[in-house]
Design an enzyme around this catalytic site. Sequence first.
Site, mmCIF file in Angstrom:
data_model
loop_
_atom_site.group_PDB
_atom_site.id
_atom_site.type_symbol
_atom_site.label_atom_id
_atom_site.label_comp_id
_atom_site.label_asym_id
_atom_site.label_seq_id
_atom_site.Cartn_x
_atom_site.Cartn_y
_atom_site.Cartn_z
ATOM 1 N N ARG A 110 39.425 50.669 33.084
ATOM 2 C CA ARG A 110 39.492 49.551 34.036
ATOM 3 C C ARG A 110 40.641 48.616 33.653
ATOM 4 N NH1 ARG A 110 35.101 47.999 37.153
ATOM 5 N NH2 ARG A 110 36.706 46.787 38.197
ATOM 6 N N GLN A 141 37.528 50.288 40.572
ATOM 7 C CA GLN A 141 36.714 51.153 39.721
ATOM 8 C C GLN A 141 37.147 52.612 39.853
ATOM 9 O OE1 GLN A 141 33.902 50.506 37.564
ATOM 10 N NE2 GLN A 141 34.432 52.604 37.034
ATOM 11 N N ARG A 154 35.253 39.544 44.761
ATOM 12 C CA ARG A 154 34.061 40.411 44.775
ATOM 13 C C ARG A 154 33.093 39.758 45.747
ATOM 14 N NH1 ARG A 154 30.763 43.218 39.898
ATOM 15 N NH2 ARG A 154 32.532 44.605 40.198
ATOM 16 N N CYS A 213 30.051 54.232 36.693
ATOM 17 C CA CYS A 213 30.875 53.015 36.667
ATOM 18 C C CYS A 213 30.267 51.911 35.808
ATOM 19 C CB CYS A 213 31.109 52.519 38.092
ATOM 20 S SG CYS A 213 29.612 51.925 38.914
ATOM 21 N N ASP A 240 25.540 56.598 40.186
ATOM 22 C CA ASP A 240 25.589 55.128 40.122
ATOM 23 C C ASP A 240 24.165 54.617 40.261
ATOM 24 O OD1 ASP A 240 26.511 52.506 40.085
ATOM 25 O OD2 ASP A 240 27.150 52.494 42.180
ATOM 26 N N HIS A 297 34.607 50.131 46.223
ATOM 27 C CA HIS A 297 34.931 49.600 44.888
ATOM 28 C C HIS A 297 36.203 50.305 44.391
ATOM 29 C CE1 HIS A 297 34.521 47.565 41.222
ATOM 30 N NE2 HIS A 297 33.421 48.108 40.726
HETATM 31 N N1 NVA Z 1 27.044 50.115 43.373
HETATM 32 C C1 NVA Z 1 27.006 49.067 42.391
HETATM 33 C C2 NVA Z 1 28.271 49.040 41.597
HETATM 34 C C3 NVA Z 1 28.304 48.022 40.511
HETATM 35 C C4 NVA Z 1 29.602 47.983 39.763
HETATM 36 C C5 NVA Z 1 26.780 47.736 43.073
HETATM 37 O O1 NVA Z 1 27.366 47.493 44.129
HETATM 38 O O2 NVA Z 1 26.006 46.936 42.553
HETATM 39 N N1 CP Z 2 31.712 48.678 37.138
HETATM 40 C C1 CP Z 2 31.815 47.368 37.423
HETATM 41 O O1 CP Z 2 32.479 46.959 38.372
HETATM 42 O O2 CP Z 2 31.164 46.574 36.535
HETATM 43 P P1 CP Z 2 30.914 45.006 36.677
HETATM 44 O O3 CP Z 2 29.922 44.827 37.785
HETATM 45 O O4 CP Z 2 30.364 44.607 35.349
HETATM 46 O O5 CP Z 2 32.206 44.337 36.994
#
Ligand code: NVA
Ligand code: CP
Length: 319
Positions: free
Chosen positions: A306, A151, A121, A278, A239, A148
């Site tokens: 997930r 997800q 990540r 998500c 989101d 992502h």
């Molecule tokens: N768009 C959000 C998704 C989190 C799972 C982010 O990147 O923070």
């Molecule tokens: N939706 C998602 O990826 O959640 P986290 O940021 O908690 O992993």
Amino acid sequence: MRALAKGAAPLGERRGVASPPGPPRHFLDIDRYETAELRRILDLGFAYKNGRRDRPLEGKTLAMIFEKPSTRTRVSFEVAMRQLGGDAIILNTADSQLGRGETVADTARVLSRYVDAIMIRTNHAEKLDDLARHATVPVINGLTDSSHPCQIMADVMTLQEKKGSLGDTVVAWSGDGNNVAVSWIHAAVRFGFALRLACPEALQPPPGIIEWARREGGRVSLTGEPDEAVAGADCVVTDTWVSMGIEANVSRHNLLAPYRVDERLMAKAKPDAIFMHCLPAKRGEEVTAAVIDGPQSVVWDEAENRLHVQKGILAWCLG
Ligand code: NVA
Ligand code: CP
């Protein structure tokens, strides 16, 4: 771990070693794979959800690199590895040498000698690509600023579960044209459902992606009007307004306020429409509590998926 050391085996045994292993099977972004491959992953996810109990990853280890926080991704991958017979190790950038400037390429080469797959990540999609280029084990995209995919594989699984045939389904996105929106666009093209995005002009998905979707034969549209996108939809999705690494400010809030998913907007969708997110969610910003905690919301099933779909991804990458 592909280093089952060519140099370590006695000569006689080495003669029996077959040709060198092929390139690792990464899971980087939904648009990079054929529909049939993505379907295989979903089928595996459904099989595990429906009670398949084999342990194909016995003795295998997944390393997970986190440059940003996570709850679902971290826990679902770790539990998935354990339930498939394997193990997982977490590396937070801050307390690994990556945080002190060791290159992604060197990290990839070293981790490939210890583990069987790497999930990352990261802030930058280039780091994901760099890792995939230099690792000799499969690399999985656990979120970048650009996409992502894990997800959205879970989201597609949820959509299929709740709506049956994907081809007849209309999904409406209302909000920031962010990383999650990008993976929804990729999925709409590969899985053949219609996607209507409503985003403020300043927060649209990256240039060229809508054109790409159309060139690929996808039914993807973009408007500035949430009511237009949501009218008659089977699924409404949004989101956070403030993705990780983005500065929260009043102008962003004001731009996105008309895109909030509230009961008025949900009422424009089909009566049996579902709401997806998500998570993590901020009630009162991108979605009201009445919607996310209401009867049309499927966010907890979506979060559960997930785990199932990631078993599919892991088994596909390492199978
Ligand atoms: N768009 C959000 C998704 C989190 C799972 C982010 O990147 O923070
Ligand atoms: N939706 C998602 O990826 O959640 P986290 O940021 O908690 O992993």
